[in-house]
Design an enzyme around this catalytic site. Structure first.
Site, PDB file in Angstrom:
ATOM      1  N   ASP A 166      29.690  85.689  69.697  1.00  0.00           N
ATOM      2  CA  ASP A 166      28.235  85.860  69.532  1.00  0.00           C
ATOM      3  C   ASP A 166      27.887  87.139  68.786  1.00  0.00           C
ATOM      4  OD1 ASP A 166      27.924  83.537  71.115  1.00  0.00           O
ATOM      5  OD2 ASP A 166      28.154  84.748  72.911  1.00  0.00           O
TER       6      ASP A 166
ATOM      7  N   LYS B 194      28.256  85.802  63.629  1.00  0.00           N
ATOM      8  CA  LYS B 194      29.141  85.348  62.548  1.00  0.00           C
ATOM      9  C   LYS B 194      28.466  84.337  61.630  1.00  0.00           C
ATOM     10  CE  LYS B 194      32.377  84.250  65.511  1.00  0.00           C
ATOM     11  NZ  LYS B 194      31.989  84.984  66.716  1.00  0.00           N
TER      12      LYS B 194
ATOM     13  N   GLY C 103      28.865  78.466  68.651  1.00  0.00           N
ATOM     14  CA  GLY C 103      27.496  78.201  68.224  1.00  0.00           C
ATOM     15  C   GLY C 103      27.148  79.189  67.141  1.00  0.00           C
ATOM     16  N   HIS C 104      27.015  78.717  65.928  1.00  0.00           N
ATOM     17  CA  HIS C 104      26.709  79.612  64.813  1.00  0.00           C
ATOM     18  C   HIS C 104      25.307  79.287  64.292  1.00  0.00           C
ATOM     19  CE1 HIS C 104      31.259  80.413  64.010  1.00  0.00           C
ATOM     20  NE2 HIS C 104      30.814  80.896  65.140  1.00  0.00           N
TER      21      HIS C 104
ATOM     22  N   GLN D 177      34.249  82.491  68.274  1.00  0.00           N
ATOM     23  CA  GLN D 177      34.490  83.394  69.414  1.00  0.00           C
ATOM     24  C   GLN D 177      34.842  84.813  68.927  1.00  0.00           C
ATOM     25  OE1 GLN D 177      36.418  80.097  69.806  1.00  0.00           O
ATOM     26  NE2 GLN D 177      34.426  79.392  70.416  1.00  0.00           N
TER      27      GLN D 177
END
Ligand code: IMP
Length: 430
Positions: free
Chosen positions: A13, A16, A40-41, A224
């Site tokens: 988080d 990225k 989750g991007h 991650q």
């Protein structure tokens, strides 16, 4: 011409998505090399928000090839859902711009069921996984039980492998006191979804080898962060893959020397989701401030993230282990308005000062941060696009971090918007 790998240097988080999207304008190929839809991007482009989980962030740009590499784990149903949702936002997806490694293992419904059963069995020692079946799917890969994308072409292979897999896993589910699952049901579900996946299956290592040979620019997109690395992170409170740059090679299917420049994405403070050691955690007003200002809720699970001060010890360790050459510092603007800011420069353990995070979970839980306090700033840094637009104290903070981690800040992000980025060196040109 250099390739670039982007990896997280904290507990994920770090922002990225935005940086990869920004860099993908300079790349020809973008490849995900580990993790799955636990990631989750978030990309914000012209005010439009895209939330990606397994699709490489390059997918929102035209004329790029996006690859889901062999080192990832693929839930075919979740992937199809994600593909439908980005299509609904106007993104074009074709077998020309999206390629899925033929040798990538699949996440099946049994893996999410096992993830839930194992977490329940851990009781108050639960890891706080995303519940996406990531760990059990990687276990099956290592145990040589996985169904892989290429198996979907052959129903008889799917049937055979499923029977073997379910023989094993149903014994486990019985042990957990959970309901058993039927191989036939999973088989039927796979037969329903396979036509939506197989057109994208490709020999991705070869595509990458050809691209590299032709001098095309490859962007390796990590998910991650190093502190969640299964070898080097806060084990067992980690995810089940490696994040270090070496994994970019293995998980994409390229030689190590093709990976190029490693950019570590680093938040100007620290967050983590799920359980496990977090030396600089601020379970108080400061943590609340950072969480609210930084909108610190998980993109995948919506969980509230734990927040704390910048931990230079952890980031320094991530830089060494991950092969990070430069840092993209994100969310500096979240610190706007704080009178003073603390930075952890070392740990104290049993009365001794140490400069690394030990592997033992007992020691990891016991380390106490040693802080330096520096002056904050009242002006805004949000949206700054040059050093000159930044408050002087913010520049000082960035310089101090650079000094502590012994690595240059090559990019600075001052808002979620793509263009609110200050570039010191273009990683592709280093
Ligand atoms: P898993 O990857 O679902 O097995 O979860 C293991 C640990 O990694 C949990 O603490 C999760 O919260 C964390 N985790 C997994 N993916 C991400 C991510 O993309 N960002 C931050 N934490 C993550």
């Amino acid at each position: 011409m250099a390739n670039v790998a982007v990896i997280g240097s904290q507990w994920g988080d770090e922002g990225k998505g935005k940086i990869v999207d920004w860099l993908s304008s300079r790349a020809d190929v973008v490849v995900r090399f580990q993790g799955g839809h636990n990631a989750g991007h978030t990309l914000v482009i012209d005010g439009k928000v895209y939330k990606l989980h397994l699709l490489p962030s390059g997918i929102v740009r035209q004329g790029k090839i996006s690859i889901i590499g062999n080192g990832t784990v693929i839930d075919p149903w979740a992937l199809v859902k994600e593909m439908d949702s980005v299509r609904a936002q106007g993104v074009e997806l074709t077998p020309e711009n999206l390629k899925i490694a033929e040798n990538a293992p699949l996440i099946l419904p049994i893996h999410s069921a096992l993830d839930a059963a194992a977490e329940a069995a851990r009781g108050n020692r639960a890891i706080g996984t995303t519940g996406r079946g990531i760990g059990p799917a990687y276990e099956d890969k290592i145990a040589r039980r996985s169904l892989r994308v290429c198996d979907l072409e052959y129903p008889e292979v799917v049937q055979q492998k499923l029977e073997r897999m379910m023989f094993h896993h149903n014994a486990l589910l019985r042990g957990f006191g959970a309901e058993e699952m039927s191989a036939d049901d999973i088989f039927d579900q796979l037969m329903d979804v396979r036509d939506k996946i197989l057109p994208y299956m490709a020999v991705t290592w070869k595509i990458l080898a050809d691209a590299h040979k032709a001098g095309k620019r490859i962007l390796f997109e990590g998910a991650q962060g190093m502190m969640l690395d299964v070898d080097h992170g806060t084990y067992p409170y980690v995810t089940s893959s490696n994040m270090a740059a070496g994994q970019a090679a293995t998980g994409a299917g390229v030689a190590p020397d093709a990976v190029g420049y490693v950019l570590g994405i680093t938040k100007a403070y620290t967050t983590r989701v799920g359980a496990g050691p977090f030396p600089t955690e601020q379970d108080n007003d400061v943590g609340q401030f950072l969480g609210e200002r930084g909108h610190e809720f998980g993109t995948t699970t919506g969980r509230k993230r734990r927040c704390g001060w910048f931990d230079a010890v952890a980031v320094r360790q991530a830089i060494k282990l991950g092969g990070i050459k430069g840092v993209a510092l994100t969310k500096l603007d979240v610190l706007d308005g704080l009178d003073e800011i603390k930075v952890c420069t070392a740990y104290e353990l049993d009365g001794e000062v140490i400069d690394y995070l030990p592997a033992s979970q007992v020691k990891q839980a016991a380390v106490k941060p040693v802080y330096e306090t520096i002056k904050g700033w009242s002006e805004t840094s949000a949206g700054a696009r040059s050093w000159a637009e930044l408050p002087a104290a913010a520049v000082k903070y960035v310089k101090y971090i650079e000094e502590l981690i012994g690595t240059p800040v090559t990019l600075l992000s001052t808002s979620p918007e793509r263009d609110d980025t200050i570039l010191m060196h273009d990683p592709f040109e280093v």
